[in-house]
Write an enzyme that holds these catalytic residues in place. Structure first.
Site, PDB file in Angstrom:
ATOM      1  N   ASN A   1      -6.866   2.630  -4.870  1.00 56.18           N
ATOM      2  CA  ASN A   1      -7.223   3.210  -3.353  1.00 56.18           C
ATOM      3  C   ASN A   1      -8.456   3.655  -2.766  1.00 56.18           C
ATOM      4  O   ASN A   1      -8.863   4.153  -3.946  1.00 56.18           O
ATOM      5  CB  ASN A   1      -5.949   3.170  -2.023  1.00 56.18           C
ATOM      6  CG  ASN A   1      -5.817   2.844  -0.970  1.00 56.18           C
ATOM      7  OD1 ASN A   1      -6.676   2.894   0.254  1.00 56.18           O
ATOM      8  ND2 ASN A   1      -5.182   2.672  -0.373  1.00 56.18           N
TER       9      ASN A   1
ATOM     10  N   CYS B   1      -0.231   5.441   1.619  1.00 61.49           N
ATOM     11  CA  CYS B   1       0.348   6.244   2.959  1.00 61.49           C
ATOM     12  C   CYS B   1       1.544   7.172   2.799  1.00 61.49           C
ATOM     13  O   CYS B   1       1.694   7.573   2.168  1.00 61.49           O
ATOM     14  CB  CYS B   1       0.671   5.192   3.844  1.00 61.49           C
ATOM     15  SG  CYS B   1       0.858   3.364   3.526  1.00 61.49           S
TER      16      CYS B   1
ATOM     17  N   ASN C   1       0.693  -0.844  -0.146  1.00 59.53           N
ATOM     18  CA  ASN C   1      -0.263   0.196  -0.307  1.00 59.53           C
ATOM     19  C   ASN C   1       0.976   1.005   0.199  1.00 59.53           C
ATOM     20  O   ASN C   1       1.557   1.756   0.787  1.00 59.53           O
ATOM     21  CB  ASN C   1      -0.742  -0.178   1.397  1.00 59.53           C
ATOM     22  CG  ASN C   1      -1.519   1.405   1.966  1.00 59.53           C
ATOM     23  OD1 ASN C   1      -1.437   2.647   0.634  1.00 59.53           O
ATOM     24  ND2 ASN C   1      -2.128   1.191   2.800  1.00 59.53           N
TER      25      ASN C   1
ATOM     26  N   GLY D   1     -14.453  -4.446  -2.108  1.00 56.35           N
ATOM     27  CA  GLY D   1     -14.377  -3.732  -0.610  1.00 56.35           C
ATOM     28  C   GLY D   1     -15.349  -3.809   0.332  1.00 56.35           C
ATOM     29  O   GLY D   1     -16.026  -4.202   0.574  1.00 56.35           O
TER      30      GLY D   1
HETATM   31  C1  LIG Z   1     -12.676   0.531   6.143  1.00 60.49           C
HETATM   32  C2  LIG Z   1     -11.471   1.068   5.029  1.00 60.49           C
HETATM   33  C3  LIG Z   1     -10.260   0.625   5.946  1.00 60.49           C
HETATM   34  C4  LIG Z   1      -9.194   0.476   4.701  1.00 60.49           C
HETATM   35  N1  LIG Z   1      -7.638   0.335   5.098  1.00 60.49           N
HETATM   36  C5  LIG Z   1      -6.703  -0.342   3.565  1.00 60.49           C
HETATM   37  C6  LIG Z   1      -5.819  -0.515   3.942  1.00 60.49           C
HETATM   38  O1  LIG Z   1      -5.655  -0.493   5.643  1.00 60.49           O
HETATM   39  N2  LIG Z   1      -4.409  -1.018   3.119  1.00 60.49           N
HETATM   40  C7  LIG Z   1      -5.223  -0.953   1.849  1.00 60.49           C
HETATM   41  O2  LIG Z   1      -3.825  -1.118   1.068  1.00 60.49           O
HETATM   42  N3  LIG Z   1      -6.503  -0.210   1.546  1.00 60.49           N
HETATM   43  C8  LIG Z   1      -7.345   0.003   2.546  1.00 60.49           C
HETATM   44  N4  LIG Z   1      -8.577   0.153   2.377  1.00 60.49           N
HETATM   45  C9  LIG Z   1      -8.986   0.779   0.670  1.00 60.49           C
HETATM   46  C10 LIG Z   1     -10.333  -0.697   0.224  1.00 60.49           C
HETATM   47  O3  LIG Z   1      -8.427  -2.084   0.760  1.00 60.49           O
HETATM   48  C11 LIG Z   1      -9.785  -0.067  -1.495  1.00 60.49           C
HETATM   49  O4  LIG Z   1      -8.880  -0.236  -2.057  1.00 60.49           O
HETATM   50  C12 LIG Z   1     -10.946   1.572  -1.015  1.00 60.49           C
HETATM   51  O5  LIG Z   1     -11.798   0.896  -0.315  1.00 60.49           O
HETATM   52  C13 LIG Z   1     -12.228   0.785  -2.775  1.00 60.49           C
HETATM   53  O6  LIG Z   1     -12.412   0.149  -2.628  1.00 60.49           O
HETATM   54  P1  LIG Z   1     -14.333  -0.139  -2.143  1.00 60.49           P
HETATM   55  O7  LIG Z   1     -14.757   0.810  -2.814  1.00 60.49           O
HETATM   56  O8  LIG Z   1     -14.624  -1.110  -2.869  1.00 60.49           O
HETATM   57  O9  LIG Z   1     -14.092  -0.155  -0.722  1.00 60.49           O
HETATM   58  C14 LIG Z   1      -9.746   0.726   3.378  1.00 60.49           C
HETATM   59  C15 LIG Z   1     -10.457   0.826   2.609  1.00 60.49           C
HETATM   60  C16 LIG Z   1     -11.707   1.331   4.029  1.00 60.49           C
HETATM   61  C17 LIG Z   1     -13.442   1.114   3.254  1.00 60.49           C
END
Ligand SMILES: Cc1cc2nc3c(=O)[nH]c(=O)nc-3n(C[C@H](O)[C@H](O)[C@H](O)COP(=O)(O)O)c2cc1C
Ligand SMILES: Cc1cc2nc3c(=O)[nH]c(=O)nc-3n(C[C@H](O)[C@H](O)[C@H](O)COP(=O)(O)OP(=O)(O)OC[C@H]3O[C@@H](n4cnc5c(N)ncnc54)[C@H](O)[C@@H]3O)c2cc1C
Ligand SMILES: Cc1cc2nc3c(=O)[nH]c(=O)nc-3n(C[C@H](O)[C@H](O)[C@H](O)COP(=O)(O)OP(=O)(O)OC[C@H]3O[C@@H](n4cnc5c(N)ncnc54)[C@H](O)[C@@H]3O)c2cc1C
Ligand SMILES: Cc1cc2nc3c(=O)[nH]c(=O)nc-3n(C[C@H](O)[C@H](O)[C@H](O)COP(=O)(O)O)c2cc1C
Ligand code: FES
Ligand code: FES
Lengths: 304, 252, 304, 252
Positions: A193, A131, A128, A266
């Site tokens: 992301n 950050c 990732n 996600g």
């Molecule tokens: C509550 C939450 C926590 C997340 N934590 C991480 C993480 O720790 N590492 C990461 O690479 N992406 C993280 N993401 C991003 C998701 O993996 C994803 O890339 C993003 O939510 C878009 O996909 P979605 O619309 O299907 O949720 C997080 C997303 C959400 C909603």
């Protein structure tokens, strides 16, 4: 239905192209009452850092139109506790486990990746790079092509596992980053992301999130994710994994048709913890209805 | 609202909650958490009840539902109230719809431990918002009421009402249960500084998943046996020991 | 209700902070059956170019989750036909008319701005820098800080009207662009334009839009718009106008609280052509309920 | 679907349409265009009818509506059919729910010009999808039917059915009106190359605003009196002269 759903992502074979996105699926176990985890193409666990992290103070989430903002702040148990406490249970699941990793410095990234080399049951790492880089004043690693390349190189140089690099959408030109990350040796890319957003409580005149801004996810961002996947598949030759707003098989199929070799689900897991099984079933049904007997005959078939 | 659910809901414990979502469309987007207000079976069917107050677009959408509409329900979720076998009296201290899990608790206590004395302190904005009062009067040995506008019962916060009675209770035979808005729970915590009765509270936080995966619903818990720190309301809670919670002005 | 709603944007006085966003309000006349246009803070007309433009082939629009994609392709009658055929009617409206302009080259921009100098009834120009720069291989003017500055300077050097520059969200760091545009003399900034997105028809395996990609607008993008406005108000000292996903007064108030001096309503006009009047009424009601008698006492009062 | 609307809708003309949106929530997001199928008043109330086919989430949401639900309706919109005073016969050529504006036209013709001969060619997928047939049989001198699956009437496209009758008509006394899917209109255009009867078509395009502001709904029109080029279906249309339209395979 005897449709071939197997895909290969940078040397990793998945029984189907449906993975769970990092941070939305805990460490897998949380979902075991609601879903047969064996069905999943892969499970990507919550982002791991070298040390445990407490994350941001609440409120951490707020709903938005067709989506949500989160500012969890990368709370996690740390890579060693993951290996000791979470991984043993995950080894009982007949799916592929991918560890999502991050760091505050490039060395952090490399250290976490190195520790995971010996973790039985981890099949790949997903890096990732969205950050903030504490050394460079909080600018995210992933928004600077040179730094993105550097992180990738550092992880690749120590990891013996396939390395997937997860790109941030908060950039002017995602293809530039993708190209550099590919050049640095990444085995695959995942995108997107979350998109940085904000929301305000007009009664109290405070941000809804303690952290002020947060990451937007959910169906709201799907058009942006799909566009970026389209741009990137036309740029690199390594496999691309599509993420962003996938709620059902129809959404997932859009990403595959555009050229993603696999997808991650996600936020949808929050609304229905069994959604990934439905997506796999409906995807298979779509393919057999269309007379497509290998999913590769669908991937990247967009007519423009 | 009465919901017909799968038989597994018969195992619902007081303090546990459900995540509720409209079946069609993405607006509102997230599921909404609601305490289980009652759970029972009639014939072959299992039902749960929830008691909700319209505060925003999710609850507004619920208020437009009609008989026969279908919702997506996930549950029962979370850790419910602990029911110690030692105490002889329990007191429920409720603010607004915080009454829901406490009413369910009284219902179960009444079934399980006949003869237990259950007292209820119930606060609300106005006399009209005292939903669930009738049921409580059946379940409890006594119900005392307060309203913010003085339209019924004591004029002032429910914690004031409880304070007046505090001396009637002794540490070793009473167990308190409370649920309501954070400011109310904070003043209860303050109140109990001098008289540390055992007290369990059910907390509210914004939730996305309800099952411990998103880490969205954390609350600050003082370090103790369970480790403390930022702890998930949906998984480690929603019920906590009031003395372990570090309240902060709710911000969202 | 005697709340003071007047705001001043770069020398332009608006009776209230509610404007209509370019491209979503035609040339004003289209809405006259549904709305008393005199009520509006300002009317921003469809983007004008030197020559008339036919725009893209259909399909040009498609719905998305809480939003829509459009690829109209800047179809417009051209600046001269606007002055001759559309402006006379607009002069009868007791509101402020702002001409949104764009070009394929920097000279185009300056030429259009110059022609508008003598157009009676045009109170300001809004410069859309989100369009592709044909000379630089289609990269948008607005995504390169140097080019954004150059366009602004070119328009400012010829225009005798207040110049608002409208920023694109498809960038890594919008504050960088904002700073350069301010330095080039812009009188105000408006943001955001649409976010580039895409959508696929899984039955036909074609993009829903003939142009393949399009601009995402509507509530889906509001969190992103709000975040960018917040970043920009903390960066520049010229007035900022918030745009993106505003559907009602609550949304508009979020932008004002964050620090926008005015707002533009776009896609919402399509769903309810009278929405802007409702927004103005509800905004006034909110202010009087809160005992705020001048809207300036609300603007920029976010507590963080 | 019968909708109670404001009195201004009594001015609705055949070929005009309305934009319809659910009152609550943003899903589905955009309003959906539907031809006016009928407009009338009863007592002090004005009603319009629309005839819709469930094809996606907007029409699915309509199908879940119940009596008394409230919708947002904008209209009447667009330019309706021209009704020349010279012709003696009219023929309606409809594909699927394309029958809606044509049926309204027949209703109005019947009222305005008694004795006018109205013939209708109606095509649908199957015999079950011949919605509106009863009403048309009352309004027209003759209705001929075709279905794609042959379950009723002619087995094949409705344009084939019309072709069989073409020789019965002469250029100077017939006016054609047509509405249906683009492929059908394209083959009608092809068919009329040899026998250029006057023919007006009502077109469909994705719409956002319905009032000419978004430029989302354009269709390619051959240059002619009105200028041609990419022209708004919602404003300059939805009714066009069939000979002016440059059809292209619908793409979205
Ligand atoms: C509550 C939450 C926590 C997340 N934590 C991480 C993480 O720790 N590492 C990461 O690479 N992406 C993280 N993401 C991003 C998701 O993996 C994803 O890339 C993003 O939510 C878009 O996909 P979605 O619309 O299907 O949720 C997080 C997303 C959400 C909603
Ligand atoms: C474990 C648990 C049990 C609950 N039990 C009940 C119950 O039995 N009856 C009941 O009426 N409500 C209960 N709530 C609160 C309920 O979840 C919220 O009122 C509801 O989600 C609001 O949805 P909305 O869309 O109507 O409001 P929104 O538009 O989402 O918000 C309106 C207001 O409510 C606040 N709010 C939103 N979500 C929450 C939340 N999760 N917790 C606290 N405040 C919130 C917001 O800050 C805002 O001020 C419970 C919450 C939790 C966490
Ligand atoms: C002037 C006009 C009059 C119309 N009159 C009627 C009518 O009387 N009865 C009726 O049933 N339908 C009519 N339509 C078509 C109707 O608007 C669409 O079927 C409807 O918008 C589909 O909405 P949905 O959400 O159910 O489908 P979606 O999920 O939006 O789409 C499902 C399918 O329908 C197609 N579609 C979507 N919108 C349109 C559109 N505007 N025009 C053509 N195809 C579209 C899509 O390409 C897709 O294949 C009319 C359209 C126009 C422009
Ligand atoms: C159909 C359509 C056409 C648009 N045309 C223009 C334009 O010509 N010039 C411009 O600067 N912005 C244009 N925009 C962008 C809007 O002005 C606005 O910035 C954007 O839609 C975000 O606001 P919203 O979410 O309120 O619609 C257009 C938007 C839409 C939806
Ligand atoms: S609501 Fe997701 S962890 Fe508690
Ligand atoms: S639908 Fe907006 S111009 Fe026709």
């Amino acid at each position: 239905m005897n449709v071939k759903m197997t895909v290969d992502i940078g040397g990793l074979t998945l029984k189907n192209p449906v993975m769970t996105a990092s941070g939305t699926f805990g460490y897998g176990e949380e979902y075991s009452d609601y879903l047969d985890l064996d069905r999943l193409g892969a499970i990507i666990v919550k982002g791991l850092s070298l040390k445990p992290r407490e994350g941001n103070l609440p409120p951490r989430i707020v709903e938005t139109a067709s989506g949500m903002l989160n500012a969890v702040g990368l709370q996690n148990v740390g890579v060693r506790a993951f290996i000791d406490d979470k991984l043993p249970w995950l080894r009982s699941v007949d799916s592929v486990v991918i560890a999502n990793i991050f760091g505050e410095t490039i060395e952090d990234y490399a250290n976490v990746a190195e520790i995971l080399n010996d973790a039985e049951g981890v099949a790949a790492v997903e890096v990732n790079i969205s950050c903030p880089n504490v050394k460079r004043g909080g600018i995210t690693f992933g928004s600077d092509p040179a730094v993105a390349e550097e992180v990738t190189r550092a992880v690749k140089s120590v990891s013996r596992l396939p390395v997937i690099v997860k790109l941030t959408p908060n950039v002017t030109d995602i293809t530039k980053i993708a190209r550099r990350v590919e050049a640095a040796g990444a085995d695959a890319l995942s995108l997107i992301n979350t998109i940085t957003g904000m929301s305000v409580d007009i009664e109290k005149r405070v941000p809804h999130l303690k952290n002020v801004t947060g990451g937007l996810s959910g169906p709201a961002i799907k058009p942006v994710a799909l566009r970026m996947v389209w741009e990137v598949v036309n740029t690199v030759s390594i496999p691309v994994i599509g993420v962003g707003g996938i709620m059902n098989a129809r959404d997932a199929l859009e990403f595959l048709i555009v050229g993603a070799k696999a997808v991650q689900v996600g936020t949808a897991n929050f609304l229905n913890p069994g959604v990934t099984a439905d997506i796999i079933d409906d995807m298979e049904r779509y393919l057999s209805e269309k007379g497509i007997d290998d999913i590769h005959d669908l991937i990247g078939t967009l007519k423009v | 609202m009465v919901l017909k659910v799968s038989a597994s809901f018969m195992a619902s414990l007081p303090g546990q909650f459900v995540m509720v979502r409209m079946r069609n469309g993405d607006d509102p987007f997230l599921s909404r958490p609601f305490s289980i207000y009652s759970a029972y079976s009639r014939g072959n069917d299992t039902y749960i009840e929830i008691l909700y107050k319209v505060v925003g677009k999710g609850t507004e959408a619920f208020s437009r539902l009609r008989e026969g509409d279908i919702l997506n329900i996930l549950g029962p979720l979370g850790r419910g109230f602990d029911i110690p076998s030692t105490c002889k009296k329990i007191a429920l201290i409720a603010g607004g719809v915080g009454i829901a899990p406490l009413s369910f608790l009284a219902e179960r206590y009444g079934e399980d431990i006949r003869g237990m004395e259950i007292l209820c302190y119930m606060g609300a904005g106005t006399s009209e918002s005292l939903a669930g009062l009738d049921r409580l009067e059946d379940l409890c040995s006594g119900v005392k009421i307060s309203t913010d506008d003085g339209s019924r019962g004591h004029h002032g916060p429910v914690t004031e009402l409880f304070k007046q009675d505090m001396d009637l209770y002794s540490d070793d035979d009473i167990q308190l249960y409370s649920c309501g808005p954070n400011p109310m729970l904070m003043s209860l915590q303050e109140l109990l500084k001098d008289r540390p009765f055992a007290c369990q509270v059910s907390l509210e936080e914004r939730m996305a998943c309800g099952i411990g995966a998103c880490l969205g619903c954390v609350v600050k818990i003082k370090s103790g046996e369970t480790g403390g720190g930022l702890v998930r309301v949906c998984k480690e809670g929603p019920v906590f020991d009031i003395y372990s919670v570090e309240f902060s002005e709710y911000n969202g």
